[in-house]
Each structure stands twice: as C-alpha cells, then as structure tokens.
Design a protein around this motif. Structure first.
Motif, PDB file in Angstrom:
ATOM      1  N   LEU A  56      -0.394   3.426   2.850  1.00 14.60           N
ATOM      2  CA  LEU A  56       0.206   2.570   1.804  1.00 14.60           C
ATOM      3  C   LEU A  56      -1.047   1.804   1.835  1.00 14.60           C
ATOM      4  O   LEU A  56      -1.883   2.020   0.293  1.00 14.60           O
ATOM      5  CB  LEU A  56       1.112   1.853   1.599  1.00 14.60           C
ATOM      6  CG  LEU A  56       1.432   0.214   0.850  1.00 14.60           C
ATOM      7  CD1 LEU A  56       1.516   1.097  -0.412  1.00 14.60           C
ATOM      8  CD2 LEU A  56       2.918  -0.835   1.047  1.00 14.60           C
ATOM      9  N   LYS A  57      -1.447   1.020   2.072  1.00 14.24           N
ATOM     10  CA  LYS A  57      -2.840   0.343   2.511  1.00 14.24           C
ATOM     11  C   LYS A  57      -4.122   0.978   1.831  1.00 14.24           C
ATOM     12  O   LYS A  57      -4.921   0.813   0.953  1.00 14.24           O
ATOM     13  CB  LYS A  57      -3.664  -0.179   4.255  1.00 14.24           C
ATOM     14  CG  LYS A  57      -4.476  -1.314   3.246  1.00 14.24           C
ATOM     15  CD  LYS A  57      -5.347  -2.191   4.601  1.00 14.24           C
ATOM     16  CE  LYS A  57      -5.210  -0.502   5.601  1.00 14.24           C
ATOM     17  NZ  LYS A  57      -7.142  -0.274   5.971  1.00 14.24           N
ATOM     18  N   ALA A  59      -4.334   4.267   0.447  1.00 15.50           N
ATOM     19  CA  ALA A  59      -3.691   4.618  -0.917  1.00 15.50           C
ATOM     20  C   ALA A  59      -4.718   3.541  -2.065  1.00 15.50           C
ATOM     21  O   ALA A  59      -4.385   3.449  -2.964  1.00 15.50           O
ATOM     22  CB  ALA A  59      -2.122   5.202  -1.520  1.00 15.50           C
ATOM     23  N   LEU A  60      -4.633   1.935  -2.076  1.00 16.80           N
ATOM     24  CA  LEU A  60      -4.012   0.654  -2.745  1.00 16.80           C
ATOM     25  C   LEU A  60      -6.310   0.794  -2.436  1.00 16.80           C
ATOM     26  O   LEU A  60      -6.343   0.353  -3.484  1.00 16.80           O
ATOM     27  CB  LEU A  60      -3.230  -0.454  -2.170  1.00 16.80           C
ATOM     28  CG  LEU A  60      -2.432  -0.616  -2.261  1.00 16.80           C
ATOM     29  CD1 LEU A  60      -1.309  -1.984  -1.778  1.00 16.80           C
ATOM     30  CD2 LEU A  60      -2.030  -0.514  -3.805  1.00 16.80           C
ATOM     31  N   THR A  65      -2.325   5.078  -7.532  1.00 16.16           N
ATOM     32  CA  THR A  65      -1.074   4.250  -7.968  1.00 16.16           C
ATOM     33  C   THR A  65       0.322   5.050  -6.949  1.00 16.16           C
ATOM     34  O   THR A  65       1.006   5.164  -7.197  1.00 16.16           O
ATOM     35  CB  THR A  65      -0.344   4.116  -9.587  1.00 16.16           C
ATOM     36  OG1 THR A  65      -1.660   2.895  -9.550  1.00 16.16           O
ATOM     37  CG2 THR A  65       0.082   3.431  -9.423  1.00 16.16           C
ATOM     38  N   ALA A  68      -0.197   5.643  -3.179  1.00 17.06           N
ATOM     39  CA  ALA A  68       0.835   4.204  -3.001  1.00 17.06           C
ATOM     40  C   ALA A  68       2.453   4.606  -2.896  1.00 17.06           C
ATOM     41  O   ALA A  68       2.742   3.766  -2.150  1.00 17.06           O
ATOM     42  CB  ALA A  68       0.334   3.360  -3.386  1.00 17.06           C
ATOM     43  N   GLN A 117       1.951  -3.106  -7.268  1.00 15.42           N
ATOM     44  CA  GLN A 117       2.183  -2.630  -5.762  1.00 15.42           C
ATOM     45  C   GLN A 117       0.963  -3.680  -5.019  1.00 15.42           C
ATOM     46  O   GLN A 117       1.809  -4.137  -4.172  1.00 15.42           O
ATOM     47  CB  GLN A 117       1.289  -1.432  -6.129  1.00 15.42           C
ATOM     48  CG  GLN A 117       2.074  -0.439  -6.830  1.00 15.42           C
ATOM     49  CD  GLN A 117       1.750   1.089  -6.637  1.00 15.42           C
ATOM     50  OE1 GLN A 117       0.667   1.608  -6.720  1.00 15.42           O
ATOM     51  NE2 GLN A 117       2.185   2.075  -6.549  1.00 15.42           N
ATOM     52  N   ARG A 118       0.100  -3.565  -5.640  1.00 10.78           N
ATOM     53  CA  ARG A 118      -0.804  -4.987  -4.975  1.00 10.78           C
ATOM     54  C   ARG A 118       0.437  -6.476  -4.436  1.00 10.78           C
ATOM     55  O   ARG A 118      -0.296  -7.133  -3.549  1.00 10.78           O
ATOM     56  CB  ARG A 118      -2.097  -5.112  -5.881  1.00 10.78           C
ATOM     57  CG  ARG A 118      -2.938  -3.645  -5.653  1.00 10.78           C
ATOM     58  CD  ARG A 118      -3.861  -3.982  -6.116  1.00 10.78           C
ATOM     59  NE  ARG A 118      -4.466  -2.875  -5.653  1.00 10.78           N
ATOM     60  CZ  ARG A 118      -5.767  -2.036  -6.039  1.00 10.78           C
ATOM     61  NH1 ARG A 118      -6.438  -2.254  -7.254  1.00 10.78           N
ATOM     62  NH2 ARG A 118      -6.731  -1.375  -5.690  1.00 10.78           N
ATOM     63  N   PHE A 121       2.578  -5.569  -1.787  1.00  5.96           N
ATOM     64  CA  PHE A 121       1.870  -5.834  -0.656  1.00  5.96           C
ATOM     65  C   PHE A 121       1.136  -6.805   0.172  1.00  5.96           C
ATOM     66  O   PHE A 121       0.670  -6.767   1.168  1.00  5.96           O
ATOM     67  CB  PHE A 121       0.068  -4.580  -1.336  1.00  5.96           C
ATOM     68  CG  PHE A 121      -0.157  -4.549   0.447  1.00  5.96           C
ATOM     69  CD1 PHE A 121       0.190  -3.257   1.316  1.00  5.96           C
ATOM     70  CD2 PHE A 121      -1.348  -4.875   0.622  1.00  5.96           C
ATOM     71  CE1 PHE A 121       0.148  -2.999   2.256  1.00  5.96           C
ATOM     72  CE2 PHE A 121      -2.104  -4.077   1.770  1.00  5.96           C
ATOM     73  CZ  PHE A 121      -1.339  -3.547   2.684  1.00  5.96           C
ATOM     74  N   PRO A 165      -7.381  -4.200  -0.017  1.00  2.07           N
ATOM     75  CA  PRO A 165      -6.485  -3.026  -0.722  1.00  2.07           C
ATOM     76  C   PRO A 165      -6.126  -4.063  -2.441  1.00  2.07           C
ATOM     77  O   PRO A 165      -5.577  -3.312  -2.435  1.00  2.07           O
ATOM     78  CB  PRO A 165      -5.887  -3.001  -0.063  1.00  2.07           C
ATOM     79  CG  PRO A 165      -5.885  -4.215   0.865  1.00  2.07           C
ATOM     80  CD  PRO A 165      -7.021  -4.400   1.319  1.00  2.07           C
TER      81      PRO A 165
END
Length: 182
Positions: A56-57, A59-60, A65, A68, A117-118, A121, A165
């Motif tokens: 996930l990290k 992907a960010l 998107t 993630a 998302q961020r 996160f 990220p």
C-alpha cells in the motif's frame, strides 16, 4: 524358548513406545519454544500484514490509486485473519482495538481517491506502528516522518531511503528517518 521370544518382543515394544513418547515430548517442547520466540520476533500473520502495508505504501509513493485500493483490500483480509490467541489478555484487547481501527482505515483506502487514501494512511500507519510495538517484527523497520503533510505524518519503511507516500512524486524525498525499530 517361546517365553524368551515373547519377553524380548514385549521389551522391544516397550522400548519403542518409550522412545516414541520421548520424541513426542521433545517435539511438543520444541513447538512451545517456537511459539515463545515467535512472540518476541513477530509472527507470520504480522509479517503478512506488514507485506500488505508496504504494498500500500509503495502504491501511494507511486501515485497509483488503483494499486493502493487493491492493497487496502488485501490488508483488510490480513487484518481480519490475525490470530491474537498467543498474546496476553491485555495485549489481545489492545490488538483488537488496533485491528478494528486499522481495518476501517484500510476499507476507506480500498474505496477512495488518492488524496483520501493518504489521509487514511496516516492513521493506518499509527495503528500498524502500535501493533508492531506489541507483536514485534522479524525485519528491521524504519519509522519515517514528513514534517509537511498534515502538520507532520509518519509511516513505516523497510529501507532507510525516504520515499514519501503522502506526496508521492511531487515531494518524493521529503522526510527523515525518525526511529529504527528492531
């Protein structure tokens, strides 16, 4: 002679049974030791959660998107399958709270645009850090910190190299290693 053969056969059976019982006891003792060391170093379920978190990290970091969201979905499944039974009652309660919160944020990440998302996160990273404080990890981790994002935000990494990220390609190297977790 017949009685002697019977006695020898009986002794052999007893010897085999006793040896098998000793081997079984050694195996049980070894499993207990393995479980104990697992608690100190992080268990397999923790490592699966970390793998999904790092996916996930990354992907960010890559401003992706879709990846993630996929990683968020995988992380939800990993978190839900975490087995807390080898921890103390207090640790289990704390882990339950952490996992519930982390699952909620992972679900939001799976359904949101990259800015949202961020935001999730940031809190997810705190949850995973809190989890590692209880479970430990087999790997050396680096808690990294960006002073610019939302009045300062941390995340975990397997590398000392900063890959942010929260800003991705726009501020890729913004941040510093705040702490090494071993």
């Amino acid at each position: 002679m017949k009685n002697l053969k019977m006695s020898i056969a009986a002794m052999l059976l007893l010897t085999i049974s006793f040896t098998n019982a000793q081997e079984k006891e050694k195996m049980n003792h070894g499993e207990m030791e393995m479980d104990h060391s697992k608690m100190k170093m992080g268990d397999a379920k923790t490592e699966v959660i970390l793998t999904d978190y790092f996916m996930l990290k990354d992907a960010l970091v890559g401003d992706d998107t879709k990846k993630a969201a996929q990683a968020g979905t995988k992380l939800v499944a990993s978190l839900k399958s975490f087995d807390k039974s080898s921890y103390t009652k207090d640790q289990q309660k704390e882990l339950t709270d952490i996992i519930e919160d982390a699952t909620e944020h992972s679900e939001h990440i799976a359904e949101s645009a990259i800015d949202h998302q961020r935001e999730h996160f940031k809190i997810l990273s705190k949850d995973i850090t809190d989890m590692i404080a209880i479970t430990g990890s087999k790997s050396t981790l680096y808690q990294q910190f960006c002073p610019m994002y939302d009045k300062g935000s941390a995340w975990l990494s397997t590398s000392e190299e900063i890959r942010n990220p929260y800003y991705g390609s726009s501020m890729l190297k913004c941040g510093k290693v705040q702490k090494t977790i071993q």
